[in-house]
Design an enzyme around this catalytic site. Structure first.
Site, PDB file in Angstrom:
ATOM      1  CG  ASP A 129       5.751   9.193  -8.949  1.00  0.00           C
ATOM      2  OD1 ASP A 129       4.665   9.719  -8.623  1.00  0.00           O
ATOM      3  OD2 ASP A 129       5.844   8.026  -9.226  1.00  0.00           O
ATOM      4  CE  LYS A 189      -4.845   6.959  -9.136  1.00  0.00           C
ATOM      5  NZ  LYS A 189      -5.566   5.903  -9.966  1.00  0.00           N
TER       6      LYS A 189
END
Length: 296
Positions: A161, A165
């Site tokens: 992943d 953020k």
């Protein structure tokens, strides 16, 4: 009355007279499906607990007793002196099994917190009687509890992943470089294989600002001209991404010791698609994100 509009992702209740029978029937079928999924997961967990090459240690036990194979993976488990290679976030373990098949002269350990996914690779390697493959169910943040300094030769990060953020969750951030450095040999290698332009751009900059020696770097692995056996290993989802026109990026570098690790001052353009739900529009945009040159 309310009735059920069922999809593979979620349920929607719609108010409409005369459809209470449809609602009850579909709700029953949905509950049955959920129940069966739960049973399948429990069955996998039970089977995993009986596989001799799968290790699952609750944190409470780990903290109190430690992990007996730490520093002893080769002598006590693999029974050889071959290099130990980790795949962090191994998912179904396809890559761990693939690498173990290609390189019998190395020992491979797939690491993931999701036991139900790991079951596929664990069962496959067990049925193939592979003696150079193991699986460890734990959080990556705890990896130094399971391996001693200098015990690991290489680390593979396959399609992690990108955590666009949350830099501290990003597996190629300097936070994780410091963690990997605790268990790697002096010239230990990191391999990143990703479909994410964001993850690739960030990692390229991270290696640059920290002066890590880069061995291989390409933004289009399967059209790079690089001839290596690992090109024959493709996971199920990787093949899907290739079929949809996405390029696979790969960078291999040495994670050297540093007195201070520098977090790159870079904000790559965010990926315009989700790794598991790409629309045609997102796919087209993602192609436009491939701005890095092939540096191999």
């Amino acid at each position: 009355m309310w009735y059920l509009c069922q999809s593979s992702v979620y349920l929607t209740l719609i108010h409409k007279p005369g459809l209470s029978v449809i609602f009850r029937k579909r709700l029953f079928l949905f509950k049955e499906k959920i129940s069966q999924l739960g049973k399948n997961k429990l069955q996998k967990f039970d089977e995993m607990s009986r596989l001799p090459h799968v290790f699952q240690y609750p944190f409470a036990v780990l903290k109190e007793e430690g992990f007996p194979l730490k520093g002893n993976w080769n002598s006590h488990f693999f029974k050889n002196d071959h290099p130990v290679v980790l795949e962090l976030g191994c998912g179904k373990g396809e890559y761990t099994v693939g690498l173990g098949t290609l390189f019998p002269e190395k020992n491979f350990i797939g690491v993931d917190i999701k036991g139900a996914r790991m079951w596929s690779g664990a069962k496959d390697s067990f049925e193939k009687k592979m003696t150079n493959v193991a699986f460890l169910r734990t959080s990556i943040e705890l990896i130094d509890h399971f391996f001693a300094p200098g015990e690991v030769s290489e680390i593979w990060l396959t399609f992690p992943d990108p955590q666009m953020k949350k830099v501290n969750k990003r597996l190629t951030s300097t936070r994780f470089m410091q963690l990997y450095r605790k268990i790697l040999v002096k010239d230990g290698l990191i391999h990143l294989k990703t479909d994410s332009p964001f993850m690739y751009a960030y990692t390229c900059e991270m290696t640059k600002v920290n002066g890590f020696p880069v061995k291989v770097n390409t933004n289009n692995l399967y059209h790079s001209g690089w001839n290596n056996e690992i090109l024959s290993i493709k996971t199920f989802y990787e093949q899907q991404w290739l079929d949809r026109g996405l390029t696979i990026k790969y960078i291999q570098f040495v994670c050297e010791e540093r007195e201070r690790y520098i977090e790159p001052d870079i904000e790559p353009e965010p990926d315009s698609y989700r790794s598991f739900n790409r629309s045609k529009r997102g796919l087209q945009s993602s192609k436009n994100n491939d701005k890095h040159e092939d540096l191999s």
